[in-house]
Scaffold this motif. Structure first.
Motif, PDB file in Angstrom:
ATOM      1  N   GLY A  30       0.814  -1.203   0.000  1.00 14.60           N
ATOM      2  CA  GLY A  30       0.000   0.000   0.000  1.00 14.60           C
ATOM      3  C   GLY A  30       0.844   1.246   0.000  1.00 14.60           C
ATOM      4  O   GLY A  30       2.059   1.188   0.177  1.00 14.60           O
ATOM      5  N   GLY A  31       0.197   2.373  -0.212  1.00 15.26           N
ATOM      6  CA  GLY A  31       0.894   3.645  -0.216  1.00 15.26           C
ATOM      7  C   GLY A  31       1.545   3.914  -1.559  1.00 15.26           C
ATOM      8  O   GLY A  31       1.054   3.490  -2.600  1.00 15.26           O
ATOM      9  N   VAL A  32       2.676   4.602  -1.532  1.00 16.42           N
ATOM     10  CA  VAL A  32       3.410   4.940  -2.750  1.00 16.42           C
ATOM     11  C   VAL A  32       4.419   3.821  -3.016  1.00 16.42           C
ATOM     12  O   VAL A  32       5.305   3.574  -2.205  1.00 16.42           O
ATOM     13  CB  VAL A  32       4.127   6.297  -2.611  1.00 16.42           C
ATOM     14  N   VAL A  33       4.256   3.155  -4.147  1.00 20.52           N
ATOM     15  CA  VAL A  33       5.134   2.043  -4.512  1.00 20.52           C
ATOM     16  C   VAL A  33       5.941   2.471  -5.738  1.00 20.52           C
ATOM     17  O   VAL A  33       5.374   2.734  -6.800  1.00 20.52           O
ATOM     18  CB  VAL A  33       4.311   0.775  -4.818  1.00 20.52           C
ATOM     19  N   VAL A  34       7.252   2.543  -5.572  1.00 19.07           N
ATOM     20  CA  VAL A  34       8.148   2.946  -6.661  1.00 19.07           C
ATOM     21  C   VAL A  34       8.595   1.686  -7.400  1.00 19.07           C
ATOM     22  O   VAL A  34       9.036   0.716  -6.787  1.00 19.07           O
ATOM     23  CB  VAL A  34       9.368   3.716  -6.123  1.00 19.07           C
ATOM     24  N   LEU A  35       8.489   1.729  -8.725  1.00 22.53           N
ATOM     25  CA  LEU A  35       8.868   0.585  -9.551  1.00 22.53           C
ATOM     26  C   LEU A  35       9.973   0.975 -10.518  1.00 22.53           C
ATOM     27  O   LEU A  35      10.128   2.145 -10.865  1.00 22.53           O
ATOM     28  CB  LEU A  35       7.659   0.086 -10.350  1.00 22.53           C
ATOM     29  N   ALA A  36      10.691  -0.014 -10.986  1.00 20.83           N
ATOM     30  CA  ALA A  36      11.659   0.219 -12.060  1.00 20.83           C
ATOM     31  C   ALA A  36      10.866   0.437 -13.347  1.00 20.83           C
ATOM     32  O   ALA A  36       9.810  -0.176 -13.545  1.00 20.83           O
ATOM     33  CB  ALA A  36      12.581  -0.986 -12.196  1.00 20.83           C
ATOM     34  N   PRO A  37      11.318   1.304 -14.244  1.00 20.43           N
ATOM     35  CA  PRO A  37      10.600   1.516 -15.506  1.00 20.43           C
ATOM     36  C   PRO A  37      10.384   0.191 -16.248  1.00 20.43           C
ATOM     37  O   PRO A  37      11.296  -0.626 -16.365  1.00 20.43           O
ATOM     38  CB  PRO A  37      11.521   2.450 -16.300  1.00 20.43           C
ATOM     39  N   GLY A  38       9.139  -0.048 -16.662  1.00 20.25           N
ATOM     40  CA  GLY A  38       8.796  -1.256 -17.398  1.00 20.25           C
ATOM     41  C   GLY A  38       8.481  -2.455 -16.520  1.00 20.25           C
ATOM     42  O   GLY A  38       8.143  -3.529 -17.027  1.00 20.25           O
ATOM     43  N   ALA A  39       8.569  -2.292 -15.209  1.00 19.79           N
ATOM     44  CA  ALA A  39       8.313  -3.409 -14.285  1.00 19.79           C
ATOM     45  C   ALA A  39       6.819  -3.701 -14.179  1.00 19.79           C
ATOM     46  O   ALA A  39       5.981  -2.892 -14.555  1.00 19.79           O
ATOM     47  CB  ALA A  39       8.887  -3.087 -12.913  1.00 19.79           C
ATOM     48  N   SER A  40       6.508  -4.844 -13.631  1.00 16.45           N
ATOM     49  CA  SER A  40       5.131  -5.233 -13.322  1.00 16.45           C
ATOM     50  C   SER A  40       5.029  -5.426 -11.819  1.00 16.45           C
ATOM     51  O   SER A  40       6.006  -5.765 -11.154  1.00 16.45           O
ATOM     52  CB  SER A  40       4.779  -6.543 -14.037  1.00 16.45           C
ATOM     53  N   ARG A  41       3.838  -5.217 -11.283  1.00 17.52           N
ATOM     54  CA  ARG A  41       3.635  -5.405  -9.841  1.00 17.52           C
ATOM     55  C   ARG A  41       2.208  -5.843  -9.589  1.00 17.52           C
ATOM     56  O   ARG A  41       1.260  -5.252 -10.099  1.00 17.52           O
ATOM     57  CB  ARG A  41       3.918  -4.106  -9.093  1.00 17.52           C
ATOM     58  N   SER A  68      -9.776  -9.519  -5.939  1.00 16.53           N
ATOM     59  CA  SER A  68      -8.856  -9.691  -4.811  1.00 16.53           C
ATOM     60  C   SER A  68      -7.387  -9.455  -5.175  1.00 16.53           C
ATOM     61  O   SER A  68      -6.532  -9.481  -4.296  1.00 16.53           O
ATOM     62  CB  SER A  68      -9.018 -11.078  -4.204  1.00 16.53           C
ATOM     63  N   SER A  69      -7.093  -9.234  -6.454  1.00 11.14           N
ATOM     64  CA  SER A  69      -5.728  -8.866  -6.828  1.00 11.14           C
ATOM     65  C   SER A  69      -5.761  -8.152  -8.180  1.00 11.14           C
ATOM     66  O   SER A  69      -6.701  -8.316  -8.965  1.00 11.14           O
ATOM     67  CB  SER A  69      -4.810 -10.089  -6.903  1.00 11.14           C
ATOM     68  N   TYR A  70      -4.719  -7.355  -8.406  1.00 12.29           N
ATOM     69  CA  TYR A  70      -4.610  -6.644  -9.673  1.00 12.29           C
ATOM     70  C   TYR A  70      -3.133  -6.468  -9.988  1.00 12.29           C
ATOM     71  O   TYR A  70      -2.328  -6.184  -9.103  1.00 12.29           O
ATOM     72  CB  TYR A  70      -5.294  -5.274  -9.619  1.00 12.29           C
ATOM     73  N   THR A  71      -2.786  -6.622 -11.264  1.00 12.70           N
ATOM     74  CA  THR A  71      -1.402  -6.470 -11.698  1.00 12.70           C
ATOM     75  C   THR A  71      -1.276  -5.337 -12.708  1.00 12.70           C
ATOM     76  O   THR A  71      -2.003  -5.321 -13.706  1.00 12.70           O
ATOM     77  CB  THR A  71      -0.889  -7.779 -12.335  1.00 12.70           C
ATOM     78  N   PHE A  72      -0.400  -4.400 -12.400  1.00 19.84           N
ATOM     79  CA  PHE A  72      -0.004  -3.391 -13.378  1.00 19.84           C
ATOM     80  C   PHE A  72       1.182  -3.991 -14.127  1.00 19.84           C
ATOM     81  O   PHE A  72       2.126  -4.484 -13.505  1.00 19.84           O
ATOM     82  CB  PHE A  72       0.418  -2.083 -12.703  1.00 19.84           C
ATOM     83  N   THR A  73       1.153  -3.937 -15.462  1.00 20.72           N
ATOM     84  CA  THR A  73       2.256  -4.480 -16.250  1.00 20.72           C
ATOM     85  C   THR A  73       2.935  -3.372 -17.043  1.00 20.72           C
ATOM     86  O   THR A  73       2.296  -2.378 -17.410  1.00 20.72           O
ATOM     87  CB  THR A  73       1.770  -5.573 -17.225  1.00 20.72           C
ATOM     88  N   ASN A  74       4.227  -3.534 -17.274  1.00 22.16           N
ATOM     89  CA  ASN A  74       5.020  -2.591 -18.063  1.00 22.16           C
ATOM     90  C   ASN A  74       4.762  -1.142 -17.618  1.00 22.16           C
ATOM     91  O   ASN A  74       4.397  -0.282 -18.412  1.00 22.16           O
ATOM     92  CB  ASN A  74       4.725  -2.766 -19.560  1.00 22.16           C
ATOM     93  N   VAL A  75       4.958  -0.890 -16.338  1.00 22.64           N
ATOM     94  CA  VAL A  75       4.652   0.416 -15.750  1.00 22.64           C
ATOM     95  C   VAL A  75       5.703   1.446 -16.170  1.00 22.64           C
ATOM     96  O   VAL A  75       6.893   1.249 -15.942  1.00 22.64           O
ATOM     97  CB  VAL A  75       4.574   0.311 -14.215  1.00 22.64           C
TER      98      VAL A  75
END
Length: 166
Positions: A30-41, A68-75
């Motif tokens: 939760g909160g602010v989640v920083v990802l690597a460019p192009g990552a999925s979470r 109950s879940s969601y995936t962001f891809t290629n962020v």
């Protein structure tokens, strides 16, 4: 680069996902989640307990329903994930036969985890409580009953009988 006046290096962050929950549940992480460019979470969405349910999940403002879940891809840009939960209500159906009353009567809504109390009494001096049946189980001629820590719908039925000759 340095932050002006402080001599500290600036931090270049990747794209972020802001994940939040309201009304009795969590989004993890939760909160602010920083990802690597192009990552999925993948994010998990769950009610805090069995008294709550997922009402809706929105990804970037678009309703996805109670998932109950969601995936962001290629962020590569900012995204948002918001989950809304609500407390479950349960119905308690209370009724009394002729010659008496139960209060409250009819179908009422009980919040999950709360308590609900009922009073049973004859409608006049010519009647007496015969039996009170709670969820199909006879409780005898009781004048009150409380459902504690409500976690399901219930029924309570009271019957009465005429008193003998005076």
């Amino acid at each position: 680069d340095t932050l002006t006046g402080f001599g500290l290096p600036t931090v270049r962050q990747g794209p972020i996902v802001v994940a939040m929950a309201t009304g009795g549940g969590t989004v993890s992480p939760g909160g602010v989640v920083v990802l690597a460019p192009g990552a999925s979470r993948t994010f998990s969405i769950a009610a805090l307990n069995n008294c709550h349910r997922i009402v809706d999940v929105r990804a970037d403002g678009v309703s996805l329903g109670p998932i109950s879940s969601y995936t962001f891809t290629n962020v590569t840009t900012l995204h948002t994930l918001a989950a809304v939960f609500s407390q479950l209500p349960y119905a308690i159906d209370a009724s009394a036969g002729s010659g008496g009353i139960i209060s409250p009567s009819g179908v009422s809504s009980a919040a999950c985890g709360m308590s609900e109390s009922y009073t049973i009494s004859p409608s006049d001096i010519c009647h007496q409580i015969q039996n009170v049946v709670v969820d199909g189980v006879s409780r005898g001629a009781i004048s009150s009953f409380s459902f504690g820590n409500v976690r399901a719908s219930h029924t309570i039925r009271a019957t009465f009988t005429a008193r003998g000759p005076f």
